[in-house]
Design a protein around this motif. Structure first.
Motif, PDB file in Angstrom:
ATOM      1  N   SER A  76      38.780  81.872  36.592  1.00  8.76           N
ATOM      2  CA  SER A  76      37.523  81.123  36.791  1.00  8.76           C
ATOM      3  C   SER A  76      36.303  82.037  36.832  1.00  8.76           C
ATOM      4  N   LEU A  77      36.532  83.338  36.986  1.00 11.94           N
ATOM      5  CA  LEU A  77      35.407  84.272  37.024  1.00 11.94           C
ATOM      6  C   LEU A  77      34.854  84.473  35.617  1.00 11.94           C
ATOM      7  N   SER A  78      33.549  84.385  35.478  1.00 11.79           N
ATOM      8  CA  SER A  78      32.900  84.635  34.186  1.00 11.79           C
ATOM      9  C   SER A  78      31.544  85.274  34.426  1.00 11.79           C
ATOM     10  N   THR A  79      31.106  86.067  33.493  1.00  4.60           N
ATOM     11  CA  THR A  79      29.828  86.772  33.609  1.00  4.60           C
ATOM     12  C   THR A  79      29.285  87.098  32.230  1.00  4.60           C
ATOM     13  N   GLU A  80      28.004  87.391  32.166  1.00  9.03           N
ATOM     14  CA  GLU A  80      27.370  87.739  30.898  1.00  9.03           C
ATOM     15  C   GLU A  80      27.358  89.249  30.672  1.00  9.03           C
ATOM     16  N   TYR A  81      27.956  89.986  31.583  1.00  9.90           N
ATOM     17  CA  TYR A  81      27.879  91.443  31.518  1.00  9.90           C
ATOM     18  C   TYR A  81      29.157  92.016  30.915  1.00  9.90           C
ATOM     19  N   ASP A  82      29.043  92.693  29.809  1.00 15.26           N
ATOM     20  CA  ASP A  82      30.195  93.185  29.040  1.00 15.26           C
ATOM     21  C   ASP A  82      31.053  94.159  29.844  1.00 15.26           C
ATOM     22  N   VAL A  83      30.413  95.037  30.616  1.00  8.94           N
ATOM     23  CA  VAL A  83      31.166  96.037  31.380  1.00  8.94           C
ATOM     24  C   VAL A  83      32.090  95.349  32.388  1.00  8.94           C
ATOM     25  N   ILE A  84      31.570  94.382  33.120  1.00 10.54           N
ATOM     26  CA  ILE A  84      32.380  93.667  34.113  1.00 10.54           C
ATOM     27  C   ILE A  84      33.440  92.820  33.418  1.00 10.54           C
ATOM     28  N   ASN A  85      33.094  92.221  32.282  1.00  8.92           N
ATOM     29  CA  ASN A  85      34.087  91.441  31.537  1.00  8.92           C
ATOM     30  C   ASN A  85      35.277  92.298  31.133  1.00  8.92           C
ATOM     31  N   GLN A 133      29.645  92.046  42.924  1.00  6.02           N
ATOM     32  CA  GLN A 133      28.898  92.626  41.804  1.00  6.02           C
ATOM     33  C   GLN A 133      28.211  91.547  40.968  1.00  6.02           C
ATOM     34  N   ILE A 134      28.963  90.480  40.660  1.00 11.94           N
ATOM     35  CA  ILE A 134      28.397  89.405  39.836  1.00 11.94           C
ATOM     36  C   ILE A 134      27.232  88.737  40.557  1.00 11.94           C
ATOM     37  N   ASP A 135      27.405  88.463  41.859  1.00 10.74           N
ATOM     38  CA  ASP A 135      26.315  87.850  42.633  1.00 10.74           C
ATOM     39  C   ASP A 135      25.093  88.751  42.667  1.00 10.74           C
ATOM     40  N   SER A 136      25.335  90.058  42.856  1.00 10.12           N
ATOM     41  CA  SER A 136      24.215  91.004  42.903  1.00 10.12           C
ATOM     42  C   SER A 136      23.484  91.050  41.567  1.00 10.12           C
ATOM     43  N   LEU A 137      24.291  91.101  40.481  1.00  9.96           N
ATOM     44  CA  LEU A 137      23.680  91.147  39.151  1.00  9.96           C
ATOM     45  C   LEU A 137      22.953  89.846  38.829  1.00  9.96           C
ATOM     46  N   ASN A 138      23.536  88.712  39.229  1.00  9.70           N
ATOM     47  CA  ASN A 138      22.867  87.434  38.994  1.00  9.70           C
ATOM     48  C   ASN A 138      21.556  87.353  39.770  1.00  9.70           C
ATOM     49  N   THR A 139      21.604  87.834  41.028  1.00  4.85           N
ATOM     50  CA  THR A 139      20.371  87.851  41.833  1.00  4.85           C
ATOM     51  C   THR A 139      19.319  88.750  41.191  1.00  4.85           C
TER      52      THR A 139
END
Length: 306
Positions: A76-85, A133-139
């Protein structure tokens, strides 16, 4: 009658014979008791082992359920950041391998189960770090987006203000340019005879005199200024002589009947311009004069000759 007494030797022999007759029975009962005890012990051991295996299977099922739930959480985790993906893909593969390994492992292998529990805890910790990390990057991304929107708005406001300022500057520049133009007043024209006297008799006219004043204007450019006069007869023909010159004013080429240069320093200047030695004789009617500088039109006037 005398009392019977048993011989002690006979009694001992009888008791020994009786004891020998009871020994097999005793042994049989002892063996039976031992068999029952062993059977009970085996039953207890089997029951305990079955309960343990059952408990271990329950623990394995619970652990498997937790790992599968963690796998779903990772999916369920998804992000727009390639490194984290990229890191997420690696962790998802680890969870999938853990699911496969626990399904293939017997519940009684407690060492492996404890190892899987530790791996589950590690993968949970890793997932929490991903979420942080995702929350921080989204913020941060929201802040950057808001900052970019504010910057665009500020740039638009600055552009609008700059445009308005340019319009004001152009307007003021236009006013300044308009205010910097030399203007004239008191423009008039008179005819003179050969004696130098003013006359309104067309047949006696030999020259004409144009009078005007350049008005005071501190904004106007200072220095030499040439004033051109264009005198026209009643038919609209320009009066010329040997001193007539061509000039340009307001982007249009014209012919001057006469001209004169004066030194203009922003103060009012009175000047007179003669139109001498007229080529053609004057006729009756209205004569007009227009005055110009190279930058502007100064005005017009008329006179009537009889």
């Amino acid at each position: 009658m005398s009392e019977y007494r048993e011989d002690p030797l006979e009694r001992i022999a009888r008791e020994e014979a009786a004891r020998k007759n009871n020994t097999p029975k005793t042994i049989m009962w002892v063996l039976a008791a031992v068999a029952v005890a062993l059977a009970g012990a085996l039953a207890y051991i089997w029951s305990s082992k079955s309960a343990l295996v059952r408990d271990l299977n329950v623990e394995k099922a619970d652990l498997t359920e937790q790992i599968v739930a963690l796998q779903q959480d990772y999916e369920s985790l998804s992000t727009e950041y390639d490194v984290i993906n990229s890191q997420l893909d690696s962790s998802k593969e680890e969870v999938a391998q853990l699911v496969e390994r626990i399904q293939k492992t017997e519940a009684t292998n407690r060492a492996k189960m404890r190892q899987y529990e530790k791996e589950l805890g590690t993968l949970r910790s890793i997932m929490r770090n991903y979420i942080v990390q995702i929350d921080s990057l989204n913020t941060l991304n929201k802040k950057l987006t808001a900052d970019a929107a504010a910057a665009r708005k500020e740039a638009a406001e600055s552009k609008r203000a700059n445009r308005e300022l340019n319009e004001q500057v152009e307007h003021l520049s236009g006013k300044v340019a308009s205010g910097a133009v030399i203007k004239a007043r008191g423009l008039n024209i008179a005819a003179y005879n050969a004696s130098g006297k003013e006359t309104d008799r067309s047949s006696r006219v030999v020259k004409m005199l144009v009078n005007l004043s350049l008005v005071e204007n501190d904004l106007a450019e200072h220095g030499p200024v040439r004033v051109y006069v264009v005198v026209k007869d009643p038919d609209g023909n320009i009066l010329t002589n040997a001193s007539s010159v061509g000039f340009e004013s307001g982007g249009q080429a014209r012919t001057a009947s006469a001209s004169r240069e004066v030194d203009y320093e922003g103060s009012e200047v009175d000047l007179s311009i003669y139109v001498n030695d007229l080529t053609d004789k004057c006729v009756k009617g209205v004569y007009s004069v227009e005055a110009y500088t190279a930058q502007s039109y100064l005005g017009s006037a008329e006179t009537l000759l009889r």
